[in-house]
Enzyme design. Structure first.
Site, PDB file in Angstrom:
ATOM      1  N   CYS A   1       1.053  -1.375  -0.048  1.00 31.68           N
ATOM      2  CA  CYS A   1       0.067   0.241   0.179  1.00 31.68           C
ATOM      3  C   CYS A   1       0.598   1.643  -0.349  1.00 31.68           C
ATOM      4  CB  CYS A   1      -0.522   0.015   1.062  1.00 31.68           C
ATOM      5  SG  CYS A   1      -0.424   0.946   2.452  1.00 31.68           S
TER       6      CYS A   1
ATOM      7  N   ARG B   1       2.149  -0.413  -5.543  1.00 40.89           N
ATOM      8  CA  ARG B   1       2.097  -0.697  -4.308  1.00 40.89           C
ATOM      9  C   ARG B   1       1.009  -1.201  -3.991  1.00 40.89           C
ATOM     10  NH1 ARG B   1       7.282   0.849  -0.658  1.00 40.89           N
ATOM     11  NH2 ARG B   1       5.808   0.804   0.730  1.00 40.89           N
TER      12      ARG B   1
ATOM     13  N   TRP C   1      -3.295  -2.201  -0.513  1.00 37.19           N
ATOM     14  CA  TRP C   1      -2.946  -3.765  -0.981  1.00 37.19           C
ATOM     15  C   TRP C   1      -4.079  -5.010   0.194  1.00 37.19           C
ATOM     16  CZ3 TRP C   1      -0.405  -7.754   1.016  1.00 37.19           C
ATOM     17  CH2 TRP C   1      -0.727  -9.300  -0.136  1.00 37.19           C
TER      18      TRP C   1
ATOM     19  N   ASN D   1      -0.115   1.497   6.184  1.00 43.46           N
ATOM     20  CA  ASN D   1       0.745   0.590   5.715  1.00 43.46           C
ATOM     21  C   ASN D   1       1.409  -0.468   6.579  1.00 43.46           C
ATOM     22  OD1 ASN D   1       2.964   0.312   3.923  1.00 43.46           O
ATOM     23  ND2 ASN D   1       2.051  -1.008   3.793  1.00 43.46           N
ATOM     24  N   GLY D   2       0.929  -1.432   6.153  1.00 42.44           N
ATOM     25  CA  GLY D   2       1.410  -2.906   7.734  1.00 42.44           C
ATOM     26  C   GLY D   2       0.311  -3.914   8.187  1.00 42.44           C
TER      27      GLY D   2
ATOM     28  N   GLU E   1      12.827 -17.961 -13.461  1.00 43.57           N
ATOM     29  CA  GLU E   1      12.678 -16.385 -13.790  1.00 43.57           C
ATOM     30  C   GLU E   1      11.336 -16.326 -14.861  1.00 43.57           C
ATOM     31  OE1 GLU E   1      12.695 -13.962 -11.766  1.00 43.57           O
ATOM     32  OE2 GLU E   1      12.263 -11.952 -13.359  1.00 43.57           O
TER      33      GLU E   1
ATOM     34  N   LYS F   1       8.059 -15.159 -14.578  1.00 40.84           N
ATOM     35  CA  LYS F   1       7.481 -13.146 -14.930  1.00 40.84           C
ATOM     36  C   LYS F   1       6.034 -14.097 -16.090  1.00 40.84           C
ATOM     37  CE  LYS F   1       8.975 -11.134 -13.842  1.00 40.84           C
ATOM     38  NZ  LYS F   1       9.736 -10.799 -12.720  1.00 40.84           N
TER      39      LYS F   1
ATOM     40  N   GLU G   1       2.875 -13.981 -13.414  1.00 39.95           N
ATOM     41  CA  GLU G   1       2.392 -12.885 -12.645  1.00 39.95           C
ATOM     42  C   GLU G   1       2.119 -12.350 -13.295  1.00 39.95           C
ATOM     43  OE1 GLU G   1       6.021 -11.086 -10.013  1.00 39.95           O
ATOM     44  OE2 GLU G   1       7.518 -11.081 -11.826  1.00 39.95           O
TER      45      GLU G   1
ATOM     46  N   HIS H   1      12.471 -36.441 -14.280  1.00 40.64           N
ATOM     47  CA  HIS H   1      11.853 -37.033 -12.519  1.00 40.64           C
ATOM     48  C   HIS H   1      10.728 -36.246 -12.589  1.00 40.64           C
ATOM     49  CE1 HIS H   1      16.297 -38.211 -12.185  1.00 40.64           C
ATOM     50  NE2 HIS H   1      16.517 -37.647 -12.850  1.00 40.64           N
TER      51      HIS H   1
ATOM     52  N   LYS I   1       4.255  -4.252  -5.607  1.00 41.30           N
ATOM     53  CA  LYS I   1       5.471  -4.484  -5.755  1.00 41.30           C
ATOM     54  C   LYS I   1       6.271  -4.581  -4.820  1.00 41.30           C
ATOM     55  CE  LYS I   1       8.966  -2.351  -9.027  1.00 41.30           C
ATOM     56  NZ  LYS I   1       9.131  -4.500  -9.649  1.00 41.30           N
TER      57      LYS I   1
HETATM   58  N1  GLU Z   1      -4.034  -4.259   6.934  1.00 38.95           N
HETATM   59  C1  GLU Z   1      -4.193  -2.898   6.398  1.00 38.95           C
HETATM   60  C2  GLU Z   1      -5.120  -3.351   5.428  1.00 38.95           C
HETATM   61  O1  GLU Z   1      -5.639  -4.099   5.310  1.00 38.95           O
HETATM   62  C3  GLU Z   1      -3.942  -1.927   5.275  1.00 38.95           C
HETATM   63  C4  GLU Z   1      -2.821  -3.087   4.089  1.00 38.95           C
HETATM   64  C5  GLU Z   1      -1.672  -2.381   3.660  1.00 38.95           C
HETATM   65  O2  GLU Z   1      -0.333  -2.119   3.937  1.00 38.95           O
HETATM   66  O3  GLU Z   1      -1.326  -2.888   2.246  1.00 38.95           O
HETATM   67  O4  GLU Z   1      -6.210  -2.578   4.881  1.00 38.95           O
END
Ligand code: GLU
Length: 614
Positions: free
Chosen positions: A2, A27, A73, A99-100, A487, A491, A494, A510, A609
């Site tokens: 995020c 992100r 995200w 974010n987190g 790799e 690619k 994804e 195998h 990313k």
């Molecule tokens: N944990 C938060 C959420 O789910 C933030 C996620 C993030 O860092 O993208 O909204």
């Protein structure tokens, strides 16, 4: 992951925040939101991309010289309008972006519900803003104090910015294990997950350290404290980034632009580090006092990485073992950190990460540091967390990589590893002098040869059209080209959502050989000089089972042309340098297949990313 952006100052916050969110969209891009304060707080949130948010807010009140914005995200709670950030506290006074992950959110939430709180979303983030709000309300505390107390109670990772509508001339931000940059302008401040939203506004930045809080005010003053309330002297750095690097120019997608930048980015990575005519390679990070001896005499290198960086690390294993005779182990950072590994003082742990913020890699490094190993970073983002916690390191100088599927950062990492391995091999006396000079000359020619390799683009575009309905693909390679097979498969997976597997070519018998029939495309990277006959036999084995062979070969190869269905030529080079060339057609192949299938190449579904959560 995020992206977060906030602004306080004399300008209109909305355009600055939206532009910043677009730059940070790599992100995370499942929903976006913004809160602006003018006479009151105005908050808008929308599922989807930043453009969905901007369409949604048309005609609405977007005034305000202060605001916070987020592109998400999702970790906790599905991507929808309600779970999008910002979130507000129980009494509506505070608004927060995050974010987190707040790992102990469930316990805190339960306690808050007992105290009468009610929640709108399923996110961990909303719990954090309720907690800060409750602490602030209880003793009528200043926001920064409430933030500090709340953060001392949470477990997990965060970069946050909080706006208090009772005091809209101030923003309070904090970080732990998720990145946050403070941009300092004239009587204005910017807060963002990385420095890209600041470009064009200011080049003065402070990268917050873990457990630091920044208090920025509309009157141009600011302060940085630890969460233990110790005032810190801010370390203001000069930001060296330009706008062109952040824009697509004439390319349809960042990924294609970044693929085409590789002759330059590889040259940039080698600049000042290599001079074949004078016969030297210098890599600052490994020449540093206290580092040099430890590296040269290391019992073992442990390389920790995730995703594409892990593939670069595998190439590092081949390079260091062959050229410098140093034993190497390559580890997924997420496994290394949780499995109580044996790491000693005479080991060197090398972390590879484009963003320098990959949560698992960072944590693995911290553990290795505790165990007394020298820790070394190979990263792209200047000033990132890994760059700052390591004893030493090498930047790859690839410039901002925006496409979610890594291309130029991968070749940058491989270039840095190659420079290091040749340098150390020479110093340790494990490469003969003549071969050393041959490698130096070969390396210097790589940017030009990457340019030549890119000429296969039109051929690959036509080839790609034949494989758009493919369900599965195998990638095979030997030696230095085995990690390239991995790799290439990654690619394709994804960005085009086609299932693909990479294998050492000899492993095919195998198991995977059972999958081969007339519908199975098999991409064989067959540029090896050693084991050439073996790889030819592997191609024969695929053909005997009617598989469709797409072979990447060295220019002028006649033998494989006779048996493969399609051949793509790349220039000849020294074998340890091959990965820098053989990956190019595979990057292009995945790009064109994804494009023809109508996929969003730069923002593939479910991915982001910079993986700053575990
Ligand atoms: N944990 C938060 C959420 O789910 C933030 C996620 C993030 O860092 O993208 O909204």
């Amino acid at each position: 992951m995020c992206g977060i952006v906030a602004y306080i100052g004399k300008k209109d916050a909305y355009p600055i925040i939206v532009k910043g969110l677009k730059r940070l969209e790599y992100r995370g891009y499942d929903s976006a939101g913004i809160a602006l304060f003018n006479d009151d707080l105005h908050m808008y949130k929308k599922k989807g991309k930043v453009n969905d948010l901007t369409s949604f807010v048309k005609g609405k009140n977007l005034e305000g010289k202060v605001g916070i914005g987020h592109t998400r995200w999702a970790t906790h709670g599905e991507p929808n309008d309600v779970n999008a950030h910002p979130h507000t506290c129980q009494n509506g006074r505070l608004t927060l972006i995050h974010n987190g992950i707040i790992e102990n959110y469930a316990t805190i939430k339960e306690a808050l519900i007992k105290d009468g709180h009610s929640f709108q979303s399923d996110t961990d983030t909303e719990v954090l803003v309720h907690l800060i709000g409750a602490i602030q309300e209880k003793d009528n505390l200043p926001l920064e104090e409430a933030v500090r107390i709340a953060l001392s109670q949470v477990v997990g990772a965060y970069a946050i910015v909080v706006l208090d509508k009772e005091n809209p001339t101030q923003l309070v931000a904090a970080r732990k294990a998720s990145p946050l940059v403070v941009g300092i302008g004239k009587d204005e401040f910017f807060l963002a997950s990385d420095a890209t939203p600041l470009v064009g506004y200011t080049d003065q930045v402070v990268y917050l350290n873990d457990e630091e809080i920044a208090i920025v005010n509309a009157n141009g003053t600011f302060e940085i404290k630890t969460i233990d309330n110790e005032v810190q002297t801010p370390y203001i750095q000069h930001l060296n980034m330009n706008i062109e690097k952040l824009e697509k120019g004439d390319y349809e997608y960042f990924m294609l632009k970044e693929i085409y930048e590789q002759p330059n980015t590889i040259a940039d990575c080698m600049r000042g580090r290599l001079n074949a005519a004078a016969g030297w390679i210098r890599v600052g990070g490994i020449e540093k006092e206290n580092v040099k001896e430890k590296m040269l005499n290391a019992k073992r290198f442990i390389m920790a990485a995730c995703g594409t960086s892990w593939h670069a690390a595998l190439i590092g294993e081949y390079l260091f073992e062959e050229l410098a005779r140093i034993p190497v182990e390559v580890e997924y950072a997420s496994e290394l950190r949780y499995r109580n590994p044996i790491i000693n003082k005479d080991d060197v742990v090398i972390a590879l990460s484009q963003s320098g913020e990959t949560a698992d890699t960072l944590a693995a490094l911290e553990m290795a540091k505790e165990k007394g190993a020298l820790i070394y970073g190979i990263v792209n983002s200047v000033g990132s967390s890994i760059a700052r916690i390591t004893d030493s390191g090498s930047y790859i100088h690839a410039g901002p990589e925006i496409g979610v599927a890594s291309t130029k950062a991968f070749t940058g990492q491989v270039t840095a590893l190659t420079l290091m391995a040749i340098n150390m091999g020479y110093k340790r006396g494990t490469i003969p002098k003549s071969y050393y000079h041959q490698l130096l000359r070969g390396l210097e020619e790589i940017p030009q040869k990457v340019q030549e390799a890119l000429e296969c683009n039109d051929q690959i575009e036509k080839l790609a059209a034949k494989f758009i309905n493919t369900k599965h693909t195998l990638y095979l390679g030997r030696g230095y080209n085995f990690p390239i097979a991995l790799e290439g498969a990654l690619k394709l997976k994804e960005i085009s959502y086609i299932h693909a597997e990479g294998y050492p070519a000899a492993e095919m018998k195998h198991g995977p050989i059972a999958l081969i029939d007339e519908n199975m495309p098999v991409v064989v990277i067959a540029t090896n000089k050693s084991a050439y006959e073996k790889i030819v036999s592997n191609i024969q084995e695929v053909k005997a089972r009617k598989g469709i062979v797409i072979a990447i070969v060295t220019k002028g190869d006649q033998e494989i042309r006779k048996i493969a269905d399609y051949t793509i030529e790349i220039p000849d080079t020294e074998e340890p340098l091959t990965p820098l060339l053989s990956v190019i057609p595979l990057q292009l192949l995945s790009y064109h297949i994804a494009l023809i299938r109508g996929c969003n190449v730069d923002q593939p579904r479910n991915l982001a990313k910079s993986v700053t959560v575990e």
